[in-house]
Write an enzyme that holds these catalytic residues in place. Structure first.
Site, short mmCIF file in Angstrom:
data_model
loop_
_atom_site.label_atom_id
_atom_site.label_comp_id
_atom_site.label_asym_id
_atom_site.label_seq_id
_atom_site.Cartn_x
_atom_site.Cartn_y
_atom_site.Cartn_z
N GLU A 63 0.81 -1.22 0.00
CA GLU A 63 0.00 0.00 0.00
C GLU A 63 0.84 1.26 0.00
O GLU A 63 0.54 2.22 -0.72
CB GLU A 63 -0.95 0.00 1.20
CG GLU A 63 -2.17 -0.93 1.06
CD GLU A 63 -1.89 -2.38 1.40
OE1 GLU A 63 -0.75 -2.71 1.79
OE2 GLU A 63 -2.83 -3.20 1.30
N HIS A 119 -10.21 -4.71 10.70
CA HIS A 119 -10.80 -4.63 9.36
C HIS A 119 -12.12 -3.86 9.33
O HIS A 119 -12.86 -3.98 8.37
CB HIS A 119 -11.07 -6.03 8.82
CG HIS A 119 -9.88 -6.76 8.28
ND1 HIS A 119 -8.72 -6.90 8.99
CD2 HIS A 119 -9.66 -7.39 7.10
CE1 HIS A 119 -7.85 -7.60 8.27
NE2 HIS A 119 -8.39 -7.90 7.12
C1 TPP Z 1 -1.95 -4.49 4.38
C2 TPP Z 1 -3.03 -5.39 3.89
N1 TPP Z 1 -3.42 -5.28 2.60
C3 TPP Z 1 -4.38 -6.09 2.13
C4 TPP Z 1 -4.97 -7.03 2.93
C5 TPP Z 1 -6.06 -7.92 2.38
N2 TPP Z 1 -5.57 -9.28 2.22
C6 TPP Z 1 -5.73 -10.18 3.18
S1 TPP Z 1 -4.98 -11.59 2.85
C7 TPP Z 1 -4.43 -11.07 1.35
C8 TPP Z 1 -3.61 -11.98 0.51
C9 TPP Z 1 -2.40 -12.44 1.23
O1 TPP Z 1 -1.78 -13.48 0.58
P1 TPP Z 1 -0.56 -14.29 1.17
O2 TPP Z 1 0.33 -13.37 1.93
O3 TPP Z 1 0.04 -15.03 0.06
O4 TPP Z 1 -1.19 -15.26 2.24
P2 TPP Z 1 -2.24 -16.44 2.02
O5 TPP Z 1 -3.59 -15.81 2.14
O6 TPP Z 1 -1.99 -17.03 0.70
O7 TPP Z 1 -2.02 -17.37 3.15
C10 TPP Z 1 -4.87 -9.77 1.14
C11 TPP Z 1 -4.62 -8.99 -0.07
C12 TPP Z 1 -4.54 -7.09 4.27
N3 TPP Z 1 -5.08 -7.96 5.14
N4 TPP Z 1 -3.56 -6.28 4.71
#
Ligand code: TPP
Ligand code: MG
Lengths: 328, 347
Positions: free
Chosen positions: A60, A129
């Protein structure tokens, strides 16, 4: 006019503006191939291609800065945050860079950038959230802050935000995306920033409210009309900065009573500022202390029953209005 | 990634009990998550609920070699890490249900599990937010001069956020006993890793920090995970050096209960392929069989035992009451918070 969802109204605004001006581009997490986490950007990648609809890594701070840089050299970026709670990671780019670029450069650089995404509580998303940080952004000179509560306002105000030459924080309601309203299809339809709207005219008490709680306030007004014969005037400022306070003051001079409602926490909230404006300019017109109904002064709990209690629900607004009307 | 049969010298010198214990944890993780998914479907669980199905080898391989006084921290896909760390399954399920007997009294929910008793430090829902926290825990370990370690799990997408660099740099700079384990399940929500990261193997980023070792391993192989983590733990405990392990794995389910399993970002066939040919539990059972380390009856015993644990956790959660209205204002500060009510006569 067509009855469409808030989500589709935003989609239309984006599409129409991007067709109109090739300098406008959209970026954010999952805005392209995934069609948007909340499907606001559905179909845009297909129409405009990846340079204008850019999927970003989860970074971000990085992509906010990217937007600021692109805006300095003449593009008109729209930055989508998956939720405004995640924009906390980008606050340096928004507050230190975007809000101050014009000032620090003595107007050599303008900052035509729109930051947008869902804000506020949804269903049990818990403490990190669910936040409504409206007042944080409204605090900052240099930013404009918009928070539409209906599909029509969402479309008209987003188009104006995109056309504006200053940075606009555009707070969408996460639980409003599916709500429907009559929305003009005309691509020249816009609504000016900084203009309040009287959502329901009334005589006895003024309620000032923005974003999702508007719907709670309208429900409260119905109840009071029916059960108590109280006529409630409901005003939605829609733009929190710069706010059209005159519409509020005119109303208070007429009704002599006021309740201010917001989803955010009470301390240093939007309502606290409105109270100050009213006491300064319309003190003599008041027949009762102003009441505020806000989100509870607590982080957002996960448990469904506590979360319900956290939000400024219609029953709380009813109580507050009865009190300022001395009917309780 | 094809399923590999681990060679006998690769049973890490673990006795049969320890090997079966790992299988038991993996099966418990799988069944617990399946039940959580069902409970979500019937509305007992709300909010964002991210299941761990498909990734069990990572948590189990990484957590079983740790000591009770080590620290563990992870992101929001946290139920199985909590379980394997030793949290009470009933307390986890009750938390998912939003009940007072949940690990955080129903206030944190699925994404925010915490358990001080097992040094399980959360449960963090902002991508990247917990990496610097892991570094702080590592700092405190050095500060107190103990030989504990801190294991920090993260998703693949976290490798692209600023906090990743800030945290790993400090961990290396101050020589902190922190082990970062990237669970590379190939997607961050709907974004494939190669669409977000300008590098092929995320663990190669370790080379940017002196003293940090990087490994990219098959995260579907519980023994490979365990062996690598054991090496990293040794580096951390003895030499105070951080490590970065990238375990390549796959999530068999949607990003969260509210996201599609496949669609714009991955095909149904791809998901099927992994489930059919690269299931970490099936693979491990094959390994154990190939080495004569498990009897068929033990498999059904494990399933029966696990089913009872999961059934009991649901029963416990259902019996637990929802929080009281006044609980809204508890747990905000160490003392009372009378202001909240004073400004809020309506609730
Ligand atoms: C700073 C932030 N940006 C966006 C999100 C929304 N978000 C939650 S999980 C996610 C994907 C994360 O993927 P990864 O790190 O690969 O973990 P996985 O879900 O695959 O275990 C996103 C975009 C968030 N929680 N925090
Ligand atoms: Mg991932």
């Amino acid at each position: 006019m067509a009855v469409i969802t808030y989500r589709d109204a935003l989609n239309q605004a984006l599409r129409e503006e991007m067709r109109r001006d090739p300098d406008i581009f959209l970026m954010g997490e999952e805005v392209g191939a995934y069609q948007g986490a909340y499907k606001v950007s559905r179909g845009l990648l297909e129409e405009f291609g990846e340079w204008r609809v850019r999927d970003m890594p989860i970074a971000e701070l990085g992509f906010t800065g990217l937007g600021v840089g692109a805006a300095m050299v003449g593009l008109r970026p729209i930055v989508e945050y998956m939720t405004w709670s995640f924009a906390l990671l980008a606050i340096d780019g928004i507050v230190n860079s975007a809000a101050k670029m014009r000032y620090m450069s003595g107007s050599q650089f303008k900052m035509p950038i729109t930051f947008r995404g869902p804000s506020g509580a949804a269903n049990q998303l818990a403490a990190t959230h669910s936040q409504a940080l409206d007042s944080w952004y409204a605090h900052v000179p240099g930013l404009k802050v918009v928070a539409p509560a209906t599909a029509r306002d969402a479309k008209g105000l987003l188009k104006s935000a995109i056309r504006d030459d200053d940075p606009v924080v555009f707070l969408e309601g996460e639980l409003l995306y599916g709500s429907k309203d009559d929305v003009p299809e005309d691509e020249d339809f816009t609504l000016p920033l900084g203009v309040s709207e009287i959502k329901r005219p009334g005589r006895d008490v003024t309620v000032v409210v923005h974003s999702r709680p508007l719907h709670s306030a309208l429900a409260a007004a119905d109840t009071l009309e029916r059960e108590d014969g109280i006529s409630v005037e409901v005003i939605d400022p829609r733009t929190l900065r710069p706010m059209d306070i005159d519409t509020v003051l005119d109303s208070v001079r007429k009704t002599n009573r006021c309740v201010i409602v917001e989803e955010g926490w009470p301390v240093c909230g939007i309502g606290a500022q409105i109270v100050d404006d009213i006491q300064r300019e319309a003190f003599d017109y008041l027949d009762a202390p102003i009441a505020r109904v806000t989100g509870a002064d607590a982080p957002h709990p996960y448990a469904a029953n506590l979360e319900q209690l956290h939000f400024p629900q219609a029953d709380l607004i009813v109580k507050a209005i009865r009190q300022v009307c001395y009917r309780d | 990634m094809a399923t590999k049969i681990t060679q006998s010298d690769e049973l890490l010198g673990l006795d049969r009990g320890a090997l079966i214990e790992m299988l038991r944890w993996m099966v418990l993780g799988r069944r617990f998550e399946e039940r959580a998914g069902e409970m979500y479907q019937v509305g007992e669980i709300g909010g964002f609920c991210h299941l761990y199905i498909g990734q069990e080898a990572v948590a189990v391989g990484a957590l079983t070699p740790l000591r009770g006084d080590d620290y563990v921290i992870t992101a929001y896909r946290d139920h199985v890490h909590g379980l394997v760390r030793g949290m009470d399954p009933g307390a986890i399920m009750a938390e998912l249900f939003g009940r007072v007997d949940g690990s955080s009294k129903g206030k944190g929910g699925s994404m925010h599990l915490f358990d001080a008793a097992t040094n399980f430090m959360g449960g963090h829902a902002i991508v990247g937010g917990h990496l610097p926290i892991a570094v702080g825990i590592g700092y405190a370990i050095r500060y107190r001069d103990t030989d504990q370690v801190c294991v920090c799990f993260l998703g693949d997408s976290v490798a692209n956020i600023g906090a990743f660099n800030e945290a790993l740099n400090m961990a290396a700079l101050f020589r902190l006993p922190v082990i970062f384990i990237i669970e590379n399940n190939q997607y961050g929500m709907g974004t494939a890793v190669h669409r977000a990261a300008a590098i092929e193997n995320l663990a190669d980023r370790a080379c940017a920090y002196s003293g940090m070792q990087g490994w990219t391993i098959d995260g579907m192989e519980v023994l490979e995970v365990r062996r690598t983590v054991e090496m990293a733990v040794e580096r951390a405990r003895t030499h105070k050096l951080p490590s970065l392990i990238e375990a390549k794995t796959y999530r068999f389910v949607g990003h969260s209960m509210s996201d599609p399993n496949y669609g714009h970002y991955r095909t149904k066939e791809e998901v099927h392929q992994f489930k059919a040919h690269d299931d970490p539990i099936k693979g491990y059972i094959e390994t154990l069989r190939a080495h004569g380390m498990i009897k068929e009856s033990e498999l059904s015993d494990i399933e029966a035992e696990v089913k009872k644990i999961v059934d009991d956790s649901v029963e416990f959660a259902k019996r637990s009451p929802v929080p009281q209205a006044d609980d809204l204002y508890d747990d905000i500060y160490s003392g009372e918070y009378p202001d909240a009510k004073r400004r809020d006569p309506w609730r």
